[in-house]
Design a protein around this motif. Structure first.
Motif, short mmCIF file in Angstrom:
data_model
loop_
_atom_site.label_atom_id
_atom_site.label_comp_id
_atom_site.label_asym_id
_atom_site.label_seq_id
_atom_site.Cartn_x
_atom_site.Cartn_y
_atom_site.Cartn_z
N ALA A 171 -7.93 -1.84 20.32
CA ALA A 171 -7.43 -3.23 20.36
C ALA A 171 -8.53 -4.24 20.10
N ASP A 172 -9.78 -3.82 20.20
CA ASP A 172 -10.91 -4.73 20.00
C ASP A 172 -11.48 -4.64 18.60
N SER A 173 -10.76 -4.02 17.68
CA SER A 173 -11.13 -4.03 16.26
C SER A 173 -10.41 -5.18 15.60
N CYS A 174 -11.16 -6.15 15.08
CA CYS A 174 -10.55 -7.37 14.54
C CYS A 174 -10.87 -7.48 13.06
N ALA A 175 -10.26 -8.47 12.41
CA ALA A 175 -10.47 -8.79 10.99
C ALA A 175 -9.57 -7.95 10.11
N CYS A 176 -8.86 -8.63 9.20
CA CYS A 176 -8.05 -7.98 8.18
C CYS A 176 -6.93 -7.15 8.79
N ILE A 177 -6.52 -7.47 10.00
CA ILE A 177 -5.39 -6.85 10.67
C ILE A 177 -4.47 -7.97 11.11
N LYS A 178 -3.19 -7.83 10.87
CA LYS A 178 -2.25 -8.90 11.19
C LYS A 178 -2.33 -9.27 12.67
N GLY A 220 -14.10 -8.78 -1.94
CA GLY A 220 -13.09 -9.62 -2.55
C GLY A 220 -11.73 -8.98 -2.68
N ASN A 221 -11.61 -7.66 -2.44
CA ASN A 221 -10.34 -6.97 -2.57
C ASN A 221 -9.76 -6.62 -1.20
N LEU A 222 -8.43 -6.64 -1.10
CA LEU A 222 -7.77 -6.22 0.13
C LEU A 222 -8.14 -4.79 0.48
N SER A 223 -8.20 -3.93 -0.53
CA SER A 223 -8.52 -2.53 -0.28
C SER A 223 -9.89 -2.38 0.37
N SER A 224 -10.87 -3.17 -0.06
CA SER A 224 -12.21 -3.08 0.51
C SER A 224 -12.22 -3.49 1.98
N GLN A 225 -11.47 -4.52 2.31
CA GLN A 225 -11.41 -4.97 3.70
C GLN A 225 -10.77 -3.91 4.59
N PHE A 226 -9.70 -3.31 4.10
CA PHE A 226 -9.03 -2.26 4.87
C PHE A 226 -9.92 -1.03 4.99
N PHE A 227 -10.53 -0.61 3.89
CA PHE A 227 -11.41 0.55 3.92
C PHE A 227 -12.58 0.34 4.88
N ALA A 228 -13.10 -0.88 4.95
CA ALA A 228 -14.21 -1.18 5.86
C ALA A 228 -13.81 -0.97 7.31
N ASN A 229 -12.58 -1.34 7.67
CA ASN A 229 -12.12 -1.11 9.04
C ASN A 229 -11.98 0.37 9.35
N VAL A 230 -11.50 1.15 8.37
CA VAL A 230 -11.41 2.60 8.57
C VAL A 230 -12.81 3.19 8.77
N TYR A 231 -13.76 2.71 7.98
CA TYR A 231 -15.13 3.21 8.04
C TYR A 231 -15.75 2.96 9.42
N TYR A 281 -16.36 -4.30 24.80
CA TYR A 281 -16.89 -4.14 23.44
C TYR A 281 -15.89 -4.77 22.48
N ILE A 282 -16.38 -5.41 21.42
CA ILE A 282 -15.50 -6.01 20.42
C ILE A 282 -16.23 -6.03 19.08
N ARG A 283 -15.47 -5.89 18.00
CA ARG A 283 -16.06 -5.88 16.65
C ARG A 283 -15.22 -6.74 15.72
N TYR A 284 -15.90 -7.52 14.88
CA TYR A 284 -15.26 -8.27 13.81
C TYR A 284 -16.00 -7.93 12.52
N VAL A 285 -15.38 -7.13 11.65
CA VAL A 285 -15.99 -6.57 10.44
C VAL A 285 -17.28 -5.85 10.86
N ASP A 286 -18.45 -6.31 10.42
CA ASP A 286 -19.69 -5.59 10.74
C ASP A 286 -20.48 -6.25 11.86
N ASP A 287 -19.91 -7.24 12.54
CA ASP A 287 -20.53 -7.84 13.72
C ASP A 287 -19.86 -7.25 14.96
N PHE A 288 -20.64 -6.68 15.86
CA PHE A 288 -20.05 -6.12 17.08
C PHE A 288 -20.90 -6.49 18.28
#
Length: 448
Positions: free
Chosen positions: A178-185, A289-300, A317-324
């Motif tokens: 639940a603490d994974s943020c960014a590019c999620i509705k 710049g692509n939606l796919s890259s943002q989604f793939f980054a969250n999976v990574y 603990y909380i993360r927003y893209v590569d800031d945690f």
């Protein structure tokens, strides 16, 4: 030879209307991918009656019936495409609607929409028979907030990205913490700021006890992603051959092999080489710049999230893209967590922490995260952001004033302690002759 008939309400390029697709009963019985009526959307025009939705001008829409014939002239299917298409034409249309939401007036979107029925049908056929290949990308450099290389896929490729995300995205997001943020509705910057504030108040017992925070940032994250590691993570949850092949095609496509650079090439020199996708090896880096890259980054980085929660046992603990960020009562525990994460990330994901952006200090001094600063009993917008907003409102061209000023009012208004900042924005707008509402949340057109 198969004959298909489409009845589409085709919007003109400048009209923000929606599209309706119909098909015959015979075709619905023939194929599982037959076109069905889309659910009613605000602004849809129903070609079967004369009802007109709010805001729709019938004088600027056109209804036409087109008959297309498919032939056997399509390219040979890809060897990786070892299964029939596992999606319907309606899903592709839904992906088109999602894609055009913010790209309606771009050149590639207008070109695609000029022959909408044919382009969607061709894209569907290419995906179905395995002959689809990504097209040319556009590269340009942005300078705010800092110089950065951006890659934008062609509009039809963006439709494919949305199609892929709409199908496989939910299964991955259900496993995210639940603490994974960014590019999620529903999990944007406001969600992250409010959730972090709640965690801080919890660990400090409403600011009555001392606690510490550890803030980390990944160095050159997007250009450091190992595609082979990411592909392994993706395919672990994608069992359908069609979607696995499409995922691999989108992920492993290298935009550097066919792209067009737009803008001033001299700006490239302002982007450090270690931050450029052009300077990376073939298996490294995702285009920003692509939606796919943002989604793939969250999976990574879900690997990092699971490590923090289940191995380190981090409650806060909380993360927003590569800031945690970690919260704890003991600075020794945070130092141990830093050592663990610092060793784990290069070994498992091939990415490293940015030492210049690693911060460990008491929470009472204020926590700067996702553009907001959380201090005892207040959550305000970062000073640099407010200063930039005032500068932009004071200097932006008159034609763009309302859009820029109201967007900044919305951004600053997300903070719980924002009255003073909104008053500053309001004064900047009034100095240019524009009016501001009593609540200091919106600007109106005035006389400059």
């Amino acid at each position: 030879m198969t004959e298909r008939t489409f009845n589409l309400v085709v919007p003109l390029a400048h009209e923000a209307t929606a599209m309706r697709i119909t098909d015959t009963d015979r075709q619905r019985a023939e194929r599982s991918s037959a076109v069905s009526w889309l659910s009613n959307r605000p602004g849809d025009v129903d070609s079967t009656n004369n009802a007109v939705g709010p805001g729709i001008r019938t004088s600027t829409t056109v209804t036409r019936t087109t008959t297309t014939r498919t032939t056997s002239s399509a390219p040979e299917p890809s060897a990786d495409w070892n299964a029939p298409a596992d999606f319907t034409f309606t899903e592709l249309v839904e992906a088109y609607f999602d894609c055009r939401r913010t790209k309606r007036n771009s050149a590639s979107a207008l070109t695609f929409e000029a022959n909408l029925e044919r382009n969607l049908r061709n894209l569907y056929d290419e995906l179905a028979d395995g002959s689809y290949a990504p097209g040319r990308s556009i590269c340009f450099v942005i300078t705010r907030p800092k110089p950065r290389e951006v890659w934008a896929s062609d509009f039809r490729d963006r439709i494919v990205h949305h199609l892929l995300y709409n199908r496989i995205g939910p299964r991955f997001e259900r496993s995210f913490i639940a603490d994974s943020c960014a590019c999620i509705k529903g999990r944007g910057t406001l969600y992250a700021a409010v959730r972090l504030e709640a965690k801080i108040r919890s660990i400090t017992q409403n600011w009555s006890r001392p606690a510490y925070y550890l803030k980390c940032d990944l160095a050159n994250f997007f250009v450091s992603i190992d595609k082979h590691v990411l592909l392994e993570l993706l395919l672990a949850q994608i069992c359908e051959p069609f979607w696995a092949a499409l995922t691999k095609l989108v992920l492993m496509h290298d935009p550097r092999t066919d792209f067009e650079f737009r803008g001033d090439r001299d700006l490239l020199a302002r982007v450090p080489p270690h931050k450029r996708l052009m300077e990376q090896t073939a298996n490294r880096g995702l285009p920003i710049g692509n939606l796919s890259s943002q989604f793939f980054a969250n999976v990574y980085l879900d690997v990092l999230d699971q490590r923090a929660k289940h191995h380190l046992g981090a409650r806060h603990y909380i993360r927003y893209v590569d800031d945690f960020l970690f919260l704890h009562e003991s600075p020794d525990w945070l130092n141990a967590a830093l050592a663990d994460v610092g060793a784990f990330l290069p070994e498992r994901l091939g990415v490293r922490l940015n030492p210049s952006k690693t911060i460990l200090q008491p929470i009472a001094r204020g926590v700067d995260f996702v553009g907001q600063v959380i201090k005892p009993w207040s959550r305000s917008t970062r000073r640099r952001t407010v200063s930039e907003a005032i500068r932009r409102i004071s200097s932006v061209a008159s034609a763009d004033f309302l859009a820029v000023s109201n967007s900044y009012f919305g951004l600053v208004g997300q903070a719980s302690s924002s009255h003073h900042d909104r008053a500053q924005l309001g004064n900047a707008a009034r100095r240019r002759g524009h009016a501001v509402n009593h609540a200091l949340t919106k600007t109106y057109r005035g006389k400059e």
